[in-house]
Design a protein around this motif. Sequence first.
Motif, PDB file in Angstrom:
ATOM      1  N   CYS B 178     -23.126  -2.414   0.356  1.00  0.00           N
ATOM      2  CA  CYS B 178     -21.985  -1.496   0.368  1.00  0.00           C
ATOM      3  C   CYS B 178     -20.741  -2.221  -0.135  1.00  0.00           C
ATOM      4  N   ASP B 179     -19.728  -1.434  -0.513  1.00  0.00           N
ATOM      5  CA  ASP B 179     -18.469  -2.044  -0.930  1.00  0.00           C
ATOM      6  C   ASP B 179     -17.312  -1.167  -0.481  1.00  0.00           C
ATOM      7  N   GLY B 180     -16.100  -1.615  -0.741  1.00  0.00           N
ATOM      8  CA  GLY B 180     -14.924  -0.802  -0.462  1.00  0.00           C
ATOM      9  C   GLY B 180     -14.183  -1.176   0.805  1.00  0.00           C
ATOM     10  N   PHE B 181     -14.775  -1.993   1.659  1.00  0.00           N
ATOM     11  CA  PHE B 181     -14.100  -2.353   2.903  1.00  0.00           C
ATOM     12  C   PHE B 181     -13.679  -3.815   2.869  1.00  0.00           C
ATOM     13  N   SER B 182     -12.999  -4.252   3.919  1.00  0.00           N
ATOM     14  CA  SER B 182     -12.514  -5.631   3.960  1.00  0.00           C
ATOM     15  C   SER B 182     -12.557  -6.146   5.392  1.00  0.00           C
ATOM     16  N   THR B 183     -12.122  -7.375   5.561  1.00  0.00           N
ATOM     17  CA  THR B 183     -12.127  -7.951   6.909  1.00  0.00           C
ATOM     18  C   THR B 183     -11.153  -7.214   7.833  1.00  0.00           C
ATOM     19  N   ALA B 184     -10.143  -6.554   7.252  1.00  0.00           N
ATOM     20  CA  ALA B 184      -9.217  -5.784   8.088  1.00  0.00           C
ATOM     21  C   ALA B 184      -9.970  -4.644   8.783  1.00  0.00           C
ATOM     22  N   GLY B 185     -10.848  -3.973   8.045  1.00  0.00           N
ATOM     23  CA  GLY B 185     -11.652  -2.897   8.626  1.00  0.00           C
ATOM     24  C   GLY B 185     -12.608  -3.434   9.672  1.00  0.00           C
ATOM     25  N   GLU B 208     -11.509 -11.156  -1.354  1.00  0.00           N
ATOM     26  CA  GLU B 208     -10.189 -10.982  -0.738  1.00  0.00           C
ATOM     27  C   GLU B 208      -9.350 -12.207  -1.045  1.00  0.00           C
ATOM     28  N   GLU B 209      -8.068 -11.973  -1.252  1.00  0.00           N
ATOM     29  CA  GLU B 209      -7.159 -13.108  -1.361  1.00  0.00           C
ATOM     30  C   GLU B 209      -7.075 -13.756   0.025  1.00  0.00           C
ATOM     31  N   GLU B 210      -6.772 -15.039   0.014  1.00  0.00           N
ATOM     32  CA  GLU B 210      -6.771 -15.753   1.283  1.00  0.00           C
ATOM     33  C   GLU B 210      -5.822 -15.130   2.317  1.00  0.00           C
ATOM     34  N   TYR B 211      -4.651 -14.660   1.819  1.00  0.00           N
ATOM     35  CA  TYR B 211      -3.673 -14.095   2.744  1.00  0.00           C
ATOM     36  C   TYR B 211      -4.129 -12.730   3.297  1.00  0.00           C
ATOM     37  N   GLU B 212      -5.102 -12.132   2.630  1.00  0.00           N
ATOM     38  CA  GLU B 212      -5.574 -10.810   3.078  1.00  0.00           C
ATOM     39  C   GLU B 212      -6.650 -10.915   4.163  1.00  0.00           C
ATOM     40  N   LEU B 236     -17.856 -13.430   1.954  1.00  0.00           N
ATOM     41  CA  LEU B 236     -17.345 -14.503   1.108  1.00  0.00           C
ATOM     42  C   LEU B 236     -16.277 -15.338   1.805  1.00  0.00           C
ATOM     43  N   SER B 237     -15.569 -14.750   2.772  1.00  0.00           N
ATOM     44  CA  SER B 237     -14.492 -15.503   3.430  1.00  0.00           C
ATOM     45  C   SER B 237     -15.008 -16.215   4.681  1.00  0.00           C
ATOM     46  N   ALA B 238     -14.303 -17.284   5.040  1.00  0.00           N
ATOM     47  CA  ALA B 238     -14.687 -18.041   6.240  1.00  0.00           C
ATOM     48  C   ALA B 238     -14.250 -17.282   7.483  1.00  0.00           C
ATOM     49  N   VAL B 239     -14.989 -17.477   8.583  1.00  0.00           N
ATOM     50  CA  VAL B 239     -14.551 -16.875   9.845  1.00  0.00           C
ATOM     51  C   VAL B 239     -13.962 -17.971  10.727  1.00  0.00           C
TER      52      VAL B 239
END
Lengths: 166, 615
Positions: B178-185, B208-212, B236-239
Amino acid sequence: MSEGTKEPDGGEEKVVLKTHDGQEFTVDMATANQSGTLKNLLSEVGSSSNNPQVIPLPSSITSRVLGKVVEYCQRHAAGGGRRGGMQALEQFDEELVELDKDMLLDVTYAAAFLDVPRLLDLTSQAVADAIKNMSVEEVRHYFGVVSDFTEEEEKVIRSECPWAFE
Amino acid sequence: MREERSDMSEDDDGGGEEKDSWAPGLGVAGKSRGAPDPLPPPLCDQVLENVIENVLQFLSSRRDRNAASLVCRSWYRAEAQTRRELFIGNCYAVSPRRAIDRFRCVRSLVLKGKPRFADFGLVPVGWGAHFSPWASAMAAGYPWLEKICLKRMSVTDDDLSLLALSFPFFKGLTLICCDGFSTAGLAVFAEKCRHLRLLDLIEDYFEEEEYEVVDWISKFPQTTTSLETLGFDCLLSAVNFEALEALIARSPALRQLRVNHHVTVDQLRRLMVLAPQLTHLGTGSFRSPEEGEGMEHEAHLVSAFAASRSLVSLSGFREVAPQFLPAIYPVCSNITFLNFSFAEITAEELKPVIRHCHNLQNFWVLDTVRDEGLQAVAATCKDLRELRVFPLDATEDSEGFVSDVGLTAISDGCRKLQSILYFCQRMTNKAVLTMSKNCQELVVFRLCIMGRHLPDHHTGEPMDEGFGAIVMNCKKLTRLAVSGLLTDKAFGYIGKYGKSIRTLSVAFAGNSDMGLRYVLEGCPKLQKLEIRDSPFGDAALLSGIHHYYNMRFLWMSSCKLSHRGCEDVARRLPHLVVEVIRDRPEADDEAVEKLYMYRSLVGRRNDAPPFVKIL
């Protein structure tokens, strides 16, 4: 097969189940209480050992069918404490539903009518296993059901199932 | 993106036995003479419905349930009321409203969106498959919804927060490709779903950009959680690792954990110590960032694995440092699933591992292990059911490290094989024929010869006979992917023998319209057909007109279709949605670059982007 006609042993409450074909099954209360329907009924009318209540059953529950239900109820009223514990009980259940199709369905209906939930689950599972992978026509045939859909209704559902939900 | 690695299982078709007729004789009320008759007549509607509902609760496959719903009205009603798991194979085939109107008590939904070729970048960004209309309809219709699994859908952060806020008993979310979402969601979702048991992100890649990047792991409730499965290996981003450690420490029911490549081998060890009860583990990078500190980590790692007695499934190994592999030896004999498809390891590195894996049933691997590695698999894994061999380099002129030699070894050693996906460059008809004879349990055969039009590399002949042997000898085959130099003859075989094939993928194959025609006229169970870069034109397309209402979809890209041909199909089959996708503005008007068509109860969708023309 245990017919449930053993003699009363010492004043215990009994009830007589009478089938349409004239057979009588005398069972103790613990056995009768496995059936929600009988339990409700007996709580109203009561029964005793020297003058047991006779309950006539509908014609669809033949003596052969009732024999199976009674056999199940007696065994389960005794619980896992008898004859080799839970494992033996499970094996008993497994063997009980090894029935031909007509008998399996009749016992299923009887279990539903008499409200014996675990027997109903047991037979329903066996019925479900039997109709797995069947076509619609085969399921109808198995249950002896004639479709009451109109042609138009059936057409709509016929396309809806594979188109959307498969 | 790579080939999908997480197929959803689908139940197979199967014929039923003919049963004797049954005369119920139960419709008549029994009246007993003489005695009072306190019992009502049996088989009143209530009893009958009770029986139907009880039988239905043991009928789980959707095909069985669909058949049951067609028996008669009371069965239809009972089935609709008792269906807890709803599967919708194409989100555009039915409206959310119609699904909800029919099935009122659904607890679990599986919904699929984009065509599968999206995995190869063939479906343009913004094509559709939006989850939003489904999310809002279900929020109103299914307050008791517990589980959702979405595949190739476009899911927004707002959708995630709607899920979290609308379903008080929500327990599980699986997002595949799936796509369209981000870590904010994810953060909102983690915070608001108080009873979450399962969050599994599979092959969902978003930048995502690092600041996002939002620290979503910290947002889970601070109390003991009900988490059983947590998977984010594609992220793709670290937790926030400390938060992850704390989360795992307060999740005693956790059985499945798949972490991403940011997690080092030492961090993995710390997590394993906290959760020795895990059955499924995705290891993350499986390497150490600091050079030279390996030895110390190794010893600790060995004891962590030795203590994880319940492990049956291992994946991850995203940047594996082979020196750590011996640590997994203690669990190898128990594991049934091993995913090395990201592990760039050699045959020498694989061999000591695989030697311990006697019970392996599913094995995914990268072709860097070469034929020699596959020979080692064949020698040990006698119980293997599924093998996937992925290419390190998927381009058509790549070297290709495995060949007919590896395939032959597998077919010789792994006789229980049911499913194979095999990327290679060099193949022979003989090897494929051998597999068709040795592995008659095959249900899925996907051979991907990456170079275009490559013949049998020994004889120079087309690969027709090999694929012919597969459809001839493997009677249970439901899914086939063909490749290499193929003439219409191969399709002749498929049409003649592939009577149980449901899914067929074709790339760079065939030489005339006859090829496709053989398939469309010969394969009665064909449900899903995807074709790219093959010389099939309008005549081929029209030859399937009798069958398209039986199929879930047809995808054709870079073939020889014209607008006129597609319009003809659309005109003749009004319930078919015929989409022509034009994502290259320079393409000429008459030629159709991409065709995607599917049957639908709702007709044309209203969210098509400008580059999609619905005929």
